[in-house]
Enzyme design. Structure first.
Site, mmCIF file in Angstrom:
data_model
loop_
_atom_site.group_PDB
_atom_site.id
_atom_site.type_symbol
_atom_site.label_atom_id
_atom_site.label_comp_id
_atom_site.label_asym_id
_atom_site.label_seq_id
_atom_site.Cartn_x
_atom_site.Cartn_y
_atom_site.Cartn_z
ATOM 1 C CG ASN A 112 9.947 0.230 -1.103
ATOM 2 O OD1 ASN A 112 9.395 -0.732 -0.567
ATOM 3 N ND2 ASN A 112 9.778 0.513 -2.384
ATOM 4 C CG ASP A 128 8.172 2.449 -6.391
ATOM 5 O OD1 ASP A 128 8.401 2.092 -5.226
ATOM 6 O OD2 ASP A 128 7.376 1.850 -7.142
ATOM 7 C CG HIS A 154 10.641 -1.195 -6.733
ATOM 8 N ND1 HIS A 154 9.268 -1.179 -6.568
ATOM 9 C CD2 HIS A 154 10.872 -1.221 -8.068
ATOM 10 C CE1 HIS A 154 8.692 -1.180 -7.764
ATOM 11 N NE2 HIS A 154 9.637 -1.206 -8.685
ATOM 12 N NE ARG A 182 -4.123 -1.302 -0.274
ATOM 13 C CZ ARG A 182 -4.070 -2.134 -1.315
ATOM 14 N NH1 ARG A 182 -3.007 -2.168 -2.089
ATOM 15 N NH2 ARG A 182 -5.060 -2.957 -1.595
ATOM 16 C CG LEU A 225 3.681 3.820 3.732
ATOM 17 C CD1 LEU A 225 5.176 3.836 4.050
ATOM 18 C CD2 LEU A 225 2.896 3.213 4.892
HETATM 19 C C1 GRF Z 1 9.997 -8.082 -2.899
HETATM 20 O O1 GRF Z 1 10.357 -8.552 -4.161
HETATM 21 C C2 GRF Z 1 10.072 -6.581 -2.838
HETATM 22 O O2 GRF Z 1 11.014 -6.046 -3.706
HETATM 23 C C3 GRF Z 1 8.694 -6.156 -3.258
HETATM 24 O O3 GRF Z 1 7.850 -7.121 -2.704
HETATM 25 C C4 GRF Z 1 8.539 -8.356 -2.581
HETATM 26 C C5 GRF Z 1 8.347 -8.867 -1.182
HETATM 27 O O4 GRF Z 1 8.824 -10.154 -1.020
HETATM 28 N N1 GRF Z 1 8.426 -4.805 -2.824
HETATM 29 P P1 GRF Z 1 8.791 -10.898 0.370
HETATM 30 O O5 GRF Z 1 7.368 -10.827 0.894
HETATM 31 O O6 GRF Z 1 9.748 -10.207 1.293
HETATM 32 O O7 GRF Z 1 9.201 -12.297 0.067
#
Ligand code: GRF
Length: 190
Positions: free
Chosen positions: A100, A139, A102, A84, A86
């Site tokens: 974060n 992002d 990504h 989500r 924030l």
């Molecule tokens: C990861 O690939 C992260 O980059 C993205 O969500 C995924 C989460 O993976 N934002 P996990 O739940 O930690 O296995």
């Protein structure tokens, strides 16, 4: 540093942080049935459940989550698969202290939950992962670390994401250590 992890998914990044000995003092989720929440229960980590259906608005939910994280003494918030956006108040409350991870080389394939599928659809030969600070623009906060990952012939979302996650599990801890060092030196993170 006392970490508060926000998660909605499988929880492999959470597991990795816990297994590497990071001080996870709180796990907050908007999806109480997700793998990350199950892991928190299994490991007896304080778990905050913030289902959107229990709150009148996103802002209200985020305020409750903010207050709970503060009450746990969280110093750094880690978005580890939190699905989500924030709200402004939450980001302001932890300004410069939300990280974060990504699954792409930002700014490519930002702004959505399907970065891995987008990379495949575009036919890129290299993608990767990014650890960055969270700002209001999704992002787009300052990048701390990135790692490139090759896209191999025959890859699907599952195989490519798995390869990216190997790097995430190395990069996110490194990013947290970087922040700890910068804060120890009294430097601003932004
Ligand atoms: C990861 O690939 C992260 O980059 C993205 O969500 C995924 C989460 O993976 N934002 P996990 O739940 O930690 O296995």
């Amino acid at each position: 540093m006392r970490l508060g992890v926000l998660a909605s998914g499988r929880g492999s990044n959470l597991r990795n942080l816990v297994e590497r000995g990071f001080e996870v003092v709180a796990v907050a989720t908007n999806r109480p049935s997700c793998g990350a929440a199950a892991l928190a229960r299994e490991r007896s980590l304080p778990l905050g459940e913030f289902s959107q259906s229990s709150y009148a608005s996103v802002e209200e939910r985020d305020r409750a989550m903010r207050d709970w994280l503060r009450a746990q003494g969280v110093e750094l918030v880690i978005n580890a698969g939190y699905d989500r956006i924030l709200s402004r108040d939450f980001i302001t409350a932890f300004e410069g202290r939300i990280v974060n991870v990504h699954p792409s080389l930002l700014p490519a394939f930002g702004g959505g939950m399907d970065a891995v599928a987008q990379a495949l659809a575009h036919g890129v030969k290299v993608t990767g992962c990014t650890v960055h600070l969270v700002t209001e623009e999704v992002d787009a906060g300052p990048i701390l670390l990135q790692e490139a990952v090759p896209v191999l012939p025959g890859d699907d979302v599952g195989s490519l994401h798995a390869r990216i996650q190997v790097e995430e599990h190395r990069l996110l801890p490194e990013g947290i250590r970087l922040i700890e060092e910068r804060l120890a030196q009294g430097a601003s993170l932004r």
